[in-house]
Enzyme design. Structure first.
Site, mmCIF file in Angstrom:
data_model
loop_
_atom_site.group_PDB
_atom_site.id
_atom_site.type_symbol
_atom_site.label_atom_id
_atom_site.label_comp_id
_atom_site.label_asym_id
_atom_site.label_seq_id
_atom_site.Cartn_x
_atom_site.Cartn_y
_atom_site.Cartn_z
ATOM 1 N N TYR A 102 36.603 -66.486 -13.751
ATOM 2 C CA TYR A 102 35.638 -66.242 -14.828
ATOM 3 C C TYR A 102 36.220 -66.700 -16.172
ATOM 4 O O TYR A 102 35.585 -67.440 -16.917
ATOM 5 C CB TYR A 102 35.271 -64.760 -14.893
ATOM 6 N N SER A 158 34.463 -65.615 -24.254
ATOM 7 C CA SER A 158 34.981 -64.289 -23.893
ATOM 8 C C SER A 158 36.453 -64.171 -24.247
ATOM 9 O O SER A 158 37.194 -65.169 -24.211
ATOM 10 C CB SER A 158 34.801 -64.060 -22.389
ATOM 11 N N LYS A 206 35.059 -69.892 -18.777
ATOM 12 C CA LYS A 206 34.727 -69.746 -20.188
ATOM 13 C C LYS A 206 35.583 -70.682 -21.048
ATOM 14 O O LYS A 206 35.097 -71.283 -22.011
ATOM 15 C CB LYS A 206 34.906 -68.294 -20.636
#
Length: 326
Positions: A141, A117, A145
């Site tokens: 988050y 991402s 990643k």
């Protein structure tokens, strides 16, 4: 080649499955159906229901279906939720990946495509984000990643696994109405939801150092994103030993206000946005340099923002018929 596609019943995953099968690749979907929808899996494509945390089930799926490559999309992906539940996000996104890679290397699978991402970059202070731009994620988050990329690349080096980490920018659109994004976590469906209820869309801050004061983002059609996965998968097979890290975007910035104006035009609404306070951690501008993906994969995005909005709206109206009557 037969590819195990984790999260293949989700919004992005379902598009990847269709792109892979359309390209003549074999596909098997592995999904826990926590957010995925079984009906999205095409006829003839096997669906294995399970979690990536279940190593025995993953290993059995790899063996039973003769898997030769993996595309790993299954993950938790809500930024705000990750701030509230960091332990859950590290467990699902990092430990789930570790378990999956353990099974993959044990089965002798040769290629692994990882869904990363643009969140790994955080708040880059550059006009175009390249793969060398420093990664300073702002949320758990984004951290998961980035940690996932480290784990994928390290495993590739140690086990001779060909790898590609694809850093998605802002995904929108649909290949067909039944494949539309059913979540309301990204800008386009968030605006659709407001318009459906005759409410003005929200703009979070209009005092950024951008041409119109609103945040600028790079939007990528989900069909183009799916085709990038096919290109990455085939590149790893044709060139064993590769370790790719690539931005997947269009290289064009569109402001939030401009997106809302375009959405109003496509949907037939005329509701000017309502300005709300800035959200913590929102960078002013995040736009990809997609040159490396073009060079390495021979891939380039083909769809524009108009295509994204139009196709997304068709899917939204299918799920919310009342939206078309307003």
């Amino acid at each position: 080649m037969t590819w195990l596609i984790t999260g293949g019943a989700g919004y992005i995953g379902a598009h990847v499955v269709r792109a892979m099968t359309a390209a003549g690749e074999g596909a098997v979907v592995y999904d826990d159906l926590s957010t995925g929808i079984a009906e999205r899996v095409p006829d003839g494509v096997p669906l294995v229901v399970g979690s990536t945390l279940d190593g025995e089930r993953v290993a059995r799926a790899l063996a039973d279906h003769g898997i030769t490559g993996v595309v790993h999309l299954a993950a938790k992906k809500q930024v705000g939720e990750s701030v509230e539940q960091p332990l859950r996000y590290y467990r699902e996104n990092v430990e789930g990946l570790r378990v999956l890679l353990d099974a993959v290397t044990g089965a002798g699978v040769g290629a692994f495509v990882f869904s990363s991402s643009a969140a790994v970059y955080g708040m880059p202070d550059v006009d175009l984000v390249t793969e060398e731009t420093p990664c300073v994620p702002l949320s758990p988050y984004g951290e998961t990643k980035l940690a996932g990329e480290w784990l994928v690349r390290a495993t590739g080096r140690a086990a001779g696994l060909s790898t590609a980490c694809l850093r998605y920018f802002n995904v929108a659109g649909a290949a067909a109405p039944d494949l539309a994004d059913v979540g309301v976590f990204n800008l386009v469906p968030m605006v659709f939801e407001r318009l459906t209820h005759s409410a003005p869309p929200h703009v979070f801050g209009d005092d950024y150092p951008t041409p119109d004061g609103t945040c600028v983002r790079d939007y990528i059609h989900v069909v183009d994103l799916a085709e990038a996965h096919v290109a990455a998968a085939r590149t790893l097979i044709s060139s064993p030993g590769r370790a790719l890290t690539l931005n997947i975007g269009r290289g064009e910035g569109v402001s939030v206000r401009e997106m809302i104006d375009r959405i109003n035009a496509v949907t037939g609404h005329d509701l000017p946005p309502e300005v709300a306070p800035r959200r913590p951690g929102d960078p002013a501008r995040v736009v990809a340099s997609a040159e490396r993906a073009a060079a390495e994969l021979g891939w380039k995005a083909r769809h524009d923002v108009q295509d994204m909005i139009t196709s997304a709206w068709q899917g939204w109206v299918r799920l919310h018929p009342e939206a078309a009557r307003r």
